[in-house]
Design an enzyme around this catalytic site. Structure first.
Site, PDB file in Angstrom:
ATOM      1  N   ASP A 103       0.797  -1.234   0.000  1.00 32.25           N
ATOM      2  CA  ASP A 103       0.000   0.000   0.000  1.00 32.25           C
ATOM      3  C   ASP A 103       0.821   1.271   0.000  1.00 32.25           C
ATOM      4  OD1 ASP A 103       1.128  -0.006   2.478  1.00 32.25           O
ATOM      5  OD2 ASP A 103      -0.675  -0.630   3.545  1.00 32.25           O
ATOM      6  N   GLU A 125      -0.810  -9.048  -1.151  1.00 30.11           N
ATOM      7  CA  GLU A 125      -1.349  -8.464   0.093  1.00 30.11           C
ATOM      8  C   GLU A 125      -2.526  -7.528  -0.233  1.00 30.11           C
ATOM      9  OE1 GLU A 125       0.434  -5.404   2.970  1.00 30.11           O
ATOM     10  OE2 GLU A 125       1.231  -7.268   3.779  1.00 30.11           O
ATOM     11  N   GLU A 139      -2.073   5.148   3.232  1.00 32.12           N
ATOM     12  CA  GLU A 139      -2.048   3.748   2.760  1.00 32.12           C
ATOM     13  C   GLU A 139      -3.433   3.185   2.450  1.00 32.12           C
ATOM     14  OE1 GLU A 139      -0.369   4.896   5.388  1.00 32.12           O
ATOM     15  OE2 GLU A 139       1.742   4.592   4.864  1.00 32.12           O
ATOM     16  N   HIS A 220       6.315   4.819  12.830  1.00 26.14           N
ATOM     17  CA  HIS A 220       6.633   5.709  11.700  1.00 26.14           C
ATOM     18  C   HIS A 220       5.413   6.245  10.965  1.00 26.14           C
ATOM     19  CE1 HIS A 220       5.553   2.882   8.472  1.00 26.14           C
ATOM     20  NE2 HIS A 220       5.968   1.947   9.288  1.00 26.14           N
TER      21      HIS A 220
HETATM   22  C1  UD1 Z   1       6.765   4.542   3.545  1.00 27.30           C
HETATM   23  C2  UD1 Z   1       5.332   4.191   3.131  1.00 27.30           C
HETATM   24  C3  UD1 Z   1       4.604   3.474   4.269  1.00 27.30           C
HETATM   25  C4  UD1 Z   1       5.414   2.296   4.779  1.00 27.30           C
HETATM   26  C5  UD1 Z   1       6.806   2.769   5.140  1.00 27.30           C
HETATM   27  C6  UD1 Z   1       7.642   1.590   5.544  1.00 27.30           C
HETATM   28  C7  UD1 Z   1       4.210   5.740   1.610  1.00 27.30           C
HETATM   29  C8  UD1 Z   1       3.401   6.959   1.467  1.00 27.30           C
HETATM   30  N1  UD1 Z   1       4.599   5.414   2.843  1.00 27.30           N
HETATM   31  O1  UD1 Z   1       6.677   5.521   4.579  1.00 27.30           O
HETATM   32  O2  UD1 Z   1       3.359   2.992   3.797  1.00 27.30           O
HETATM   33  O3  UD1 Z   1       4.769   1.772   5.906  1.00 27.30           O
HETATM   34  O4  UD1 Z   1       7.418   3.395   4.007  1.00 27.30           O
HETATM   35  O5  UD1 Z   1       8.783   1.984   6.247  1.00 27.30           O
HETATM   36  O6  UD1 Z   1       4.504   5.092   0.640  1.00 27.30           O
HETATM   37  N2  UD1 Z   1      14.231   7.970   4.440  1.00 27.30           N
HETATM   38  C9  UD1 Z   1      15.604   7.868   4.346  1.00 27.30           C
HETATM   39  N3  UD1 Z   1      16.154   6.676   3.980  1.00 27.30           N
HETATM   40  C10 UD1 Z   1      15.411   5.569   3.740  1.00 27.30           C
HETATM   41  C11 UD1 Z   1      14.020   5.676   3.843  1.00 27.30           C
HETATM   42  C12 UD1 Z   1      13.439   6.879   4.183  1.00 27.30           C
HETATM   43  O7  UD1 Z   1      16.317   8.826   4.577  1.00 27.30           O
HETATM   44  O8  UD1 Z   1      15.975   4.516   3.445  1.00 27.30           O
HETATM   45  C13 UD1 Z   1      13.624   9.273   4.802  1.00 27.30           C
HETATM   46  C14 UD1 Z   1      13.732  10.283   3.681  1.00 27.30           C
HETATM   47  O9  UD1 Z   1      13.920  11.559   4.233  1.00 27.30           O
HETATM   48  C15 UD1 Z   1      12.361  10.194   3.040  1.00 27.30           C
HETATM   49  C16 UD1 Z   1      11.485   9.981   4.255  1.00 27.30           C
HETATM   50  O10 UD1 Z   1      12.224   9.095   5.081  1.00 27.30           O
HETATM   51  O11 UD1 Z   1      12.036  11.358   2.304  1.00 27.30           O
HETATM   52  C17 UD1 Z   1      10.113   9.445   3.991  1.00 27.30           C
HETATM   53  O12 UD1 Z   1      10.142   8.263   3.199  1.00 27.30           O
HETATM   54  P1  UD1 Z   1       8.794   7.759   2.451  1.00 27.30           P
HETATM   55  O13 UD1 Z   1       9.094   6.504   1.727  1.00 27.30           O
HETATM   56  O14 UD1 Z   1       8.184   8.865   1.688  1.00 27.30           O
HETATM   57  O15 UD1 Z   1       7.797   7.492   3.636  1.00 27.30           O
HETATM   58  P2  UD1 Z   1       7.876   6.519   4.868  1.00 27.30           P
HETATM   59  O16 UD1 Z   1       7.485   7.322   6.047  1.00 27.30           O
HETATM   60  O17 UD1 Z   1       9.161   5.812   4.884  1.00 27.30           O
HETATM   61  N1  UDP Z   2      12.162  -4.178  10.113  1.00 25.68           N
HETATM   62  C1  UDP Z   2      13.545  -4.270   9.917  1.00 25.68           C
HETATM   63  N2  UDP Z   2      14.354  -3.436  10.625  1.00 25.68           N
HETATM   64  C2  UDP Z   2      13.881  -2.523  11.515  1.00 25.68           C
HETATM   65  C3  UDP Z   2      12.477  -2.412  11.681  1.00 25.68           C
HETATM   66  C4  UDP Z   2      11.651  -3.249  10.958  1.00 25.68           C
HETATM   67  O1  UDP Z   2      14.011  -5.103   9.139  1.00 25.68           O
HETATM   68  O2  UDP Z   2      14.686  -1.800  12.131  1.00 25.68           O
HETATM   69  C5  UDP Z   2      11.274  -5.062   9.331  1.00 25.68           C
HETATM   70  C6  UDP Z   2      10.168  -5.765  10.089  1.00 25.68           C
HETATM   71  O3  UDP Z   2      10.584  -7.032  10.579  1.00 25.68           O
HETATM   72  C7  UDP Z   2       9.062  -5.902   9.056  1.00 25.68           C
HETATM   73  C8  UDP Z   2       9.255  -4.660   8.184  1.00 25.68           C
HETATM   74  O4  UDP Z   2      10.579  -4.208   8.425  1.00 25.68           O
HETATM   75  O5  UDP Z   2       9.260  -7.032   8.232  1.00 25.68           O
HETATM   76  C9  UDP Z   2       8.246  -3.604   8.540  1.00 25.68           C
HETATM   77  O6  UDP Z   2       8.576  -2.417   7.934  1.00 25.68           O
HETATM   78  P1  UDP Z   2       7.946  -1.019   8.361  1.00 25.68           P
HETATM   79  O7  UDP Z   2       7.532  -1.081   9.793  1.00 25.68           O
HETATM   80  O8  UDP Z   2       8.936   0.011   7.943  1.00 25.68           O
HETATM   81  O9  UDP Z   2       6.700  -0.875   7.394  1.00 25.68           O
HETATM   82  P2  UDP Z   2       5.177  -1.336   7.465  1.00 25.68           P
HETATM   83  O10 UDP Z   2       5.150  -2.807   7.662  1.00 25.68           O
HETATM   84  O11 UDP Z   2       4.523  -0.570   8.568  1.00 25.68           O
HETATM   85  O12 UDP Z   2       4.637  -0.909   6.141  1.00 25.68           O
END
Ligand code: UD1
Ligand code: UDP
Length: 390
Positions: A103, A125, A139, A220
């Site tokens: 999502d 999923e 999401e 997050h």
């Molecule tokens: C995203 C997804 C969310 C998912 C989550 C898993 C969307 C809108 N959100 O949220 O559904 O649950 O990922 O973790 O798609 N950043 C880094 N390095 C990384 C990753 C993120 O620096 O490896 C920082 C960056 O500043 C980036 C910000 O996090 O701009 C937000 O990342 P983004 O993928 O937009 O949203 P998440 O909050 O990670």
């Molecule tokens: N996870 C990981 N390292 C971390 C935190 C989470 O590998 O420090 C794994 C966790 O086991 C799960 C996935 O990341 O499989 C969940 O990701 P996240 O919580 O970022 O996203 P969401 O599931 O909420 O979309």
């Protein structure tokens, strides 16, 4: 069919994903499909570091890497950038099927890009719902739009399938497969138990756990940014103040909207360990060591019952109600009193603890990827009504 006709059948399956959880949940499907169809992998790299951590564990080398992550990216920029960047990918790759998961913005944009290219989409999923468009944000809407765009729907549970069928998606295109995240998890747990994998948790961290109760935290969600995160942080401080035996360990998501309040509010307490995001194997090892898991993560809600660990979900609503119904998860929102009282109950009442860890995982049995691979193979072979053998 003549040999020439066989050679022309397009058996190319293009996986498109961009974030940590998508990569974890698609890795078992990619592995199960290799050798059966032509697998191609495109990452948007919506996440960079957190995605690369997963790619290396599962030894996936993307064929195409769009490198889209920008610091503090917003939803408009990412949606537009992903959609535009996927246009040439669809035009050049010309896959028979595009596979997306979950999502995220990548899921939504990749489904849209495939639809514009008149390419079929399979959604892994599928069918999770809160029916509240603001929870989780964005999401819930991403996954609903993806369901509208997708042609094939792999629902993790019967409840998810029912949602889709109620939304008038053709029942013969919706399959209950289990969640592939459980396949990934059980694979890593098995290999940790056989000592084929190193848990690689820092010795100092393990020392800080000695004779303590470990509360593992992740958080997050966008709908909790601002006041929600302040309440979560207050709860964690109150918890360690009231419970001298507790260590809170919190691998902090890289989103700056999360890091700023978490480090500001929790950065100095001796029994709160703030870590960088962990690679998947050490994170699984940490879940195995934890006494209680406190999270707003979708994936961790699904994983905890397999370990089995009680999971308290810091959200008002969940699109994964099966865990709550089975008694292995509880919704605690972001109210500090409620969070602290729920953790304390689990720490001090062994019957409550046992009741939350004594059930089968409702999200999967570890064989979801095989089922999906079997279905995808039939889809690319042109079988009109694919079926699962079991
Ligand atoms: C995203 C997804 C969310 C998912 C989550 C898993 C969307 C809108 N959100 O949220 O559904 O649950 O990922 O973790 O798609 N950043 C880094 N390095 C990384 C990753 C993120 O620096 O490896 C920082 C960056 O500043 C980036 C910000 O996090 O701009 C937000 O990342 P983004 O993928 O937009 O949203 P998440 O909050 O990670
Ligand atoms: N996870 C990981 N390292 C971390 C935190 C989470 O590998 O420090 C794994 C966790 O086991 C799960 C996935 O990341 O499989 C969940 O990701 P996240 O919580 O970022 O996203 P969401 O599931 O909420 O979309």
């Amino acid at each position: 069919m003549t040999r020439g006709a066989v050679a022309r059948v397009n058996r190319k399956v293009l996986f498109v994903f961009g974030t940590r959880p998508e990569a974890i949940k698609l890795a078992p499907v990619i592995e199960a499909l290799r050798g059966r169809v032509a697998v191609r992998v495109c990452v948007t790299a919506q996440h960079r570091t957190m995605l690369d951590q997963v790619l290396s564990v599962f030894r996936i080398t993307p064929d195409i890497d769009l490198g889209l992550m920008r610091p503090d990216q917003d939803l408009y920029d990412l949606t537009a950038a992903a959609t535009l960047a996927l246009r040439p990918v669809m035009q050049e790759e010309r896959p028979r099927l595009v596979v997306v998961q979950g999502d995220t913005t990548t899921t939504f944009a990749a489904s849209l890009a495939a639809f514009y290219a008149q390419t079929e989409v399979a959604h892994v999923e599928a069918g999770l719902r809160t029916y509240d468009k603001r929870h989780p944000f964005p999401e819930e809407i991403n996954r609903r739009i993806t369901s509208v765009l997708a042609d094939w729907h792999f629902a993790p549970t019967p409840w998810a399938r029912e949602n889709l069928v109620r939304e008038r998606i053709a029942p013969q295109r919706v399959f209950v497969t289990g969640n592939t995240g459980i396949d990934a998890l059980l694979g890593v747990v098995r290999r940790l138990q056989k000592r084929e994998l190193d848990p690689a948790l820092p010795p100092k961290l393990l020392e800080s756990f000695a004779n303590r109760k470990v509360v593992l935290v992740t958080g997050h969600r966008r709908e909790s940014f601002g006041p929600g995160f302040e309440r979560i942080c207050r709860a964690l401080r109150d918890l360690v103040e009231r419970e001298p035996e507790v260590v809170v360990v919190y691998p902090v998501h890289l989103n700056p909207r999360v890091r700023e309040p978490v480090f500001r509010w929790l950065g100095t307490h001796p029994r709160i360990e703030l870590l960088e995001p962990l690679e998947y194997v050490p994170f699984v090892a940490l879940m195995l060591r934890a006494d209680v898991i406190l999270t707003d993560s979708g994936g961790i809600q699904e994983e905890a019952p397999s370990l089995p660990k009680p999971v308290l979900v810091m959200r008002e609503k969940t699109e994964r109600p099966e865990g709550v119904e089975a008694g292995v998860a509880r919704l605690v929102g972001t109210n500090p009193e409620r969070i602290v009282a729920s953790v304390q109950e689990l720490l001090h009442d062994s019957s409550v603890y046992r009741s939350m860890t004594a059930h089968e995982n409702p999200y999967g049995d570890g064989h979801a990827a095989q089922r999906i691979a079997e279905l995808i193979e039939q889809i690319v072979q042109g079988v009109v009504e694919p079926t699962l053998k079991d």
